[in-house]
Design an enzyme around this catalytic site. Sequence first.
Site, PDB file in Angstrom:
ATOM      1  N   ASP A 187       0.831  -1.320  -0.002  1.00 17.94           N
ATOM      2  CA  ASP A 187      -0.124  -0.041  -0.057  1.00 17.94           C
ATOM      3  C   ASP A 187       1.063   1.366   0.078  1.00 17.94           C
ATOM      4  O   ASP A 187       1.675   1.206   0.822  1.00 17.94           O
ATOM      5  CB  ASP A 187      -0.802  -0.179   1.182  1.00 17.94           C
ATOM      6  CG  ASP A 187      -2.074   1.065   1.178  1.00 17.94           C
ATOM      7  OD1 ASP A 187      -1.700   2.188   0.771  1.00 17.94           O
ATOM      8  OD2 ASP A 187      -3.175   0.768   1.349  1.00 17.94           O
ATOM      9  N   LYS A 191      -1.176   9.859   0.964  1.00 17.63           N
ATOM     10  CA  LYS A 191      -1.266  10.957   1.473  1.00 17.63           C
ATOM     11  C   LYS A 191       0.088  11.241   2.618  1.00 17.63           C
ATOM     12  O   LYS A 191       0.358  10.512   3.333  1.00 17.63           O
ATOM     13  CB  LYS A 191      -2.552  11.298   2.266  1.00 17.63           C
ATOM     14  CG  LYS A 191      -3.768  11.270   1.775  1.00 17.63           C
ATOM     15  CD  LYS A 191      -4.947  11.705   2.555  1.00 17.63           C
ATOM     16  CE  LYS A 191      -6.188  11.484   1.856  1.00 17.63           C
ATOM     17  NZ  LYS A 191      -7.435  11.577   2.493  1.00 17.63           N
ATOM     18  N   ASP A 223       3.078   0.777  -8.358  1.00 15.53           N
ATOM     19  CA  ASP A 223       2.544   1.617  -9.550  1.00 15.53           C
ATOM     20  C   ASP A 223       2.349   3.149  -8.997  1.00 15.53           C
ATOM     21  O   ASP A 223       1.907   4.123  -9.630  1.00 15.53           O
ATOM     22  CB  ASP A 223       1.167   1.425 -10.005  1.00 15.53           C
ATOM     23  CG  ASP A 223       0.197   1.249  -8.845  1.00 15.53           C
ATOM     24  OD1 ASP A 223       0.384   1.130  -7.683  1.00 15.53           O
ATOM     25  OD2 ASP A 223      -1.062   1.789  -9.141  1.00 15.53           O
TER      26      ASP A 223
END
Length: 314
Positions: A187, A191, A223
């Site tokens: 992940d 932010k 990505d």
Amino acid sequence: MPAHNHHDAPEHSSTQPPSGDDPTGQPSATQPVPAGYQKVETRDGVKIVRDAPVSFVRRELAMSANRQRLWQDHTGTTILPVSRLFGQTSVAPQSQLNITETWGHDAPLIIDIGVGHGESTFAGATAHPDKNFLAVEVYRPGLAKLLDRVDSENVTNIRMVEANAPEVLDHMVPEHAAAEVWVFFSDPWPKTRYHKRRLIQPKFLDRVARVLQIGGLIRLATDWSHYAMQMRDTLDAHPAFKNLHPSRLAGKTSPLTLARLHGTDDGTPLSEAEALDAIGGWAPRFETRPVTSFEAKAQRAGRYIFDLTYQRTD
């Protein structure tokens, strides 16, 4: 637990904050704290919490009846038993694996972290039946889907563990036991205030360095260009690793240059001068890493894929 905030596909491993957000127990005043945990003061007293990002966001664990039976049938064999500590995904210090006994023979060990539905593990294991594969994931339905394929196609060199990856590296995998560690599409926590939750941090790399053989490899893919740059910077700064592809794709051909030019992460394209990646170091796509449905979706959306390969040096 927070919901996954980047992709809804379970291919991603994710991280949780190393704070009181994830309390795992109420210790006694004299209870020792194992590696990977710390005591913190809360309004409800002292609690033991993980001291670093974890490798997941815990999700719904519902499975079909057939896969539940398959899971039960393979628990203790393909699904490795784990001594728990303070939570359902924790790993107790006494959980160290005997590699030869676990796989039935001595062979190079590949650890795939955050496997989702296990596409990369399955592809690697079927391409290299002479190697041992350990799939690490907390999303049980994903592991169950991999188990279904392993069972139906009689793949014998995969073992799976439902647990937090840093604790697997701390307590289950012996020192210098692994030939490679894979972390594909963890992940990115895009932010800025959540960057501390990203898995690829110096402490995590310390754990990887402990389990890798000298000359062993860590392979990564993402990505998200901002995360790719952090991965590269963090690995470049770590004394135990060297980039196997230094300067590769530096300049105008760099995927980082292209992502900045097009503003793929934040919708804010940079000028050519600002976008230029003069460092490079991006690896060729790893040959057995399959294009998952998630990656295909990212590519259709115009995102760039970043691969990195580093070697354990000392």
